[in-house]
Design an enzyme around this catalytic site. Structure first.
Site, PDB file in Angstrom:
ATOM      1  N   SER A 185       0.814  -1.195   0.098  1.00 47.22           N
ATOM      2  CA  SER A 185      -0.024  -0.018  -0.070  1.00 47.22           C
ATOM      3  C   SER A 185       0.777   1.095   0.084  1.00 47.22           C
ATOM      4  O   SER A 185       0.196   2.310  -0.438  1.00 47.22           O
ATOM      5  CB  SER A 185      -0.835   0.073   1.198  1.00 47.22           C
ATOM      6  OG  SER A 185      -0.243  -0.168   2.412  1.00 47.22           O
ATOM      7  N   HIS A 213      -5.417  -4.582  -0.122  1.00 48.00           N
ATOM      8  CA  HIS A 213      -5.308  -3.395  -1.168  1.00 48.00           C
ATOM      9  C   HIS A 213      -5.473  -3.900  -2.804  1.00 48.00           C
ATOM     10  O   HIS A 213      -5.719  -3.199  -3.617  1.00 48.00           O
ATOM     11  CB  HIS A 213      -3.935  -2.552  -1.011  1.00 48.00           C
ATOM     12  CG  HIS A 213      -4.106  -1.908   0.219  1.00 48.00           C
ATOM     13  ND1 HIS A 213      -4.439  -0.536   0.219  1.00 48.00           N
ATOM     14  CD2 HIS A 213      -3.534  -1.845   1.446  1.00 48.00           C
ATOM     15  CE1 HIS A 213      -4.318   0.095   1.439  1.00 48.00           C
ATOM     16  NE2 HIS A 213      -3.774  -0.857   2.194  1.00 48.00           N
ATOM     17  N   LYS A 243     -11.723  -1.668   2.627  1.00 52.66           N
ATOM     18  CA  LYS A 243     -11.207  -0.770   1.567  1.00 52.66           C
ATOM     19  C   LYS A 243     -12.184  -0.696   0.437  1.00 52.66           C
ATOM     20  O   LYS A 243     -12.946  -0.100   0.383  1.00 52.66           O
ATOM     21  CB  LYS A 243      -9.556  -1.050   1.235  1.00 52.66           C
ATOM     22  CG  LYS A 243      -8.977  -1.125   2.629  1.00 52.66           C
ATOM     23  CD  LYS A 243      -7.578  -1.367   2.661  1.00 52.66           C
ATOM     24  CE  LYS A 243      -6.810  -1.701   3.598  1.00 52.66           C
ATOM     25  NZ  LYS A 243      -6.822  -0.425   4.736  1.00 52.66           N
TER      26      LYS A 243
HETATM   27  N1  PMP Z   1      -3.730  -5.795   5.848  1.00 48.19           N
HETATM   28  C1  PMP Z   1      -3.283  -5.013   5.171  1.00 48.19           C
HETATM   29  C2  PMP Z   1      -2.157  -5.486   4.013  1.00 48.19           C
HETATM   30  C3  PMP Z   1      -3.467  -3.775   5.084  1.00 48.19           C
HETATM   31  O1  PMP Z   1      -3.180  -2.732   4.564  1.00 48.19           O
HETATM   32  C4  PMP Z   1      -4.651  -3.268   6.348  1.00 48.19           C
HETATM   33  C5  PMP Z   1      -4.983  -1.932   6.374  1.00 48.19           C
HETATM   34  N2  PMP Z   1      -4.192  -1.025   6.292  1.00 48.19           N
HETATM   35  C6  PMP Z   1      -4.990  -4.288   6.920  1.00 48.19           C
HETATM   36  C7  PMP Z   1      -4.554  -5.665   6.912  1.00 48.19           C
HETATM   37  C8  PMP Z   1      -6.193  -4.143   8.014  1.00 48.19           C
HETATM   38  O2  PMP Z   1      -7.322  -4.144   7.586  1.00 48.19           O
HETATM   39  P1  PMP Z   1      -8.443  -3.322   8.419  1.00 48.19           P
HETATM   40  O3  PMP Z   1      -8.468  -2.182   8.423  1.00 48.19           O
HETATM   41  O4  PMP Z   1      -9.652  -4.067   7.952  1.00 48.19           O
HETATM   42  O5  PMP Z   1      -8.161  -3.800  10.059  1.00 48.19           O
END
Ligand code: PMP
Length: 395
Positions: A185, A213, A243
């Site tokens: 990300s 992502h 997301k």
């Molecule tokens: N895994 C990855 C690769 C992420 O980028 C994120 C969120 N930034 C998450 C897990 C966490 O997801 P959530 O916001 O649903 O807790």
């Protein structure tokens, strides 16, 4: 407050602020759409993960309101007692269909999902090969498992092969897993899944891909595993519902026996209440929309290409993103914060991302164009970027 805690907090907060590493949080007074309101100020929003605009989609709002009307606002208990609603089951069936797997299990968040799934399968007798840029929740999930963590250089397949070979030949580990983000990300690059799967076959590795992502973005919306046609080779397909899907929650999609195991052994499933009826209904609807049409996904990529080209033409360093995520790499943390602050003052919300989220000296303003942006909004943002970039000597 105890004196020792007071001293700890004051010293550390002060240090972060002095180094420009303290992030202020701005509450939104509007939906998290392409245009937002903060403290009465209207801004073009380039910081959201609401990639497809589904967080405010009328179809999702309708099913969420119907779910509240029928089931109320909470699930009432943990899943294994009597907090599993038919809406949760439908959500899991929809996720499995979406991901091309036998089954799926839903969690309360993507973060929770990584804490749950890794530690349900891996233990102190095992090893995990983890990309150095993996998300914080993967790192924490790995730590929780007590397995030996072996980091490999970011997307460096020679390094992964070398470390997989060493781990396998050492004979020290019962199971070895390789874990990667599907889409990274901070830079927007895509994991080299075909090579990872090849190495996994060679050294008998379990393959775990967190496509938080990528889902809704890559593979015409179906995600990075489907993009490469590797549904059969990837053991764990992890995703978030917060997301592109626009709601909240996380999931693992995989073979039925894996999901059955997670339902009896993963602790956030066993000991924490599930997402609300409105969340479950809205997330299932969002996935159905994605499976029916690529329209939103097409618009996301078109906007991504447009913004990238525009920033590149202005002379910004936009890194090597392969997805709509578009970083503007500034470098110095303080300059990055100042750049983001000036964008804000000029009507563009693009958040500064600095250490520890990214390595020191690679501060960036990260842009997340979405399907909901219009060309006019992107043009307006680009003209602000030009003005502020010149003013601060970045261009
Ligand atoms: N895994 C990855 C690769 C992420 O980028 C994120 C969120 N930034 C998450 C897990 C966490 O997801 P959530 O916001 O649903 O807790």
């Amino acid at each position: 407050m105890s004196a020792v805690l007071e001293q700890f907090l004051n010293e550390n907060l002060q240090e972060l602020k002095e180094k420009g590493l303290y992030n202020e949080i701005d509450p939104l007074e509007s939906p998290n759409g392409p245009v937002i309101t903060i403290k009465g100020k209207t801004l073009i929003n380039l910081s959201s993960n609401n990639y497809l605009g589904l967080a405010t989609d009328e179809r999702l709002k309708k099913v969420a309101m119907e779910a509240v009307a029928k089931y109320g606002v909470g699930a009432g208990a943990v899943r294994t007692i009597n907090g599993t609603l038919d809406l949760h089951v439908k959500l899991e069936e929809t996720i499995a269909k979406f991901k091309g797997t036998e089954a799926a299990i839903a969690y309360q968040s993507g973060f929770n999902c990584n804490m749950a799934a890794i530690s349900a399968v891996m233990d102190k007798n095992d090893a995990i090969l983890s990309d150095e840029l993996n998300h914080a929740s993967i790192i924490d999930g790995c730590r929780l498992s007590k397995a030996t963590i072996i980091r490999f250089n970011h997307s460096d397949m020679d390094d992964l092969r070398k470390k997989a070979k060493e781990a396998k030949e050492s004979g020290k580990y019962r199971k070895i897993m390789v874990i990667t983000d599907g889409v990274f990300s901070m830079d927007g690059d895509i994991a080299k899944l075909p090579e990872i799967v090849e190495i996994a076959k060679e050294f008998d590795l379990i393959v775990y891909v967190d496509d938080a992502h990528g889902s809704g973005v890559t593979g015409k919306g179906a995600g990075t595993v489907k993009h490469f046609g590797l549904e059969k080779e990837v053991d764990f397909q992890i995703g978030t519902l917060s997301k592109a899907i626009g709601v909240v929650g996380g999931y693992v999609a995989g073979k039925k026996n894996l999901i059955d195991w997670l339902k009896v052994r993963s602790r956030p499933f066993l000991f924490s209440t599930a997402v609300t009826p409105a969340d479950a209904a809205a997330a299932a609807k969002a996935i159905e929309i994605l499976m029916e049409s690529t329209e939103l996904n097409d618009r996301l990529w078109e906007n991504g290409r447009y913004l990238k080209q525009g920033l590149k033409d202005l002379g910004f360093d936009i890194g090597h993103s392969e997805t709509p995520i578009t970083p503007c790499i500034i470098g110095d943390e303080k300059l990055t914060q100042l750049f983001s602050k000036r964008l804000y003052e000029e009507g563009v919300y693009a958040k500064a991302i600095v250490y520890p989220t990214v390595p020191r000296g690679t501060g960036r303003v990260r842009n997340m164009p979405t399907a909901a942006h219009t060309k006019e909004m992107l043009d307006q943002a680009l003209s602000v970027y030009e003005k502020v970039g010149k003013e601060l000597g970045i261009l």
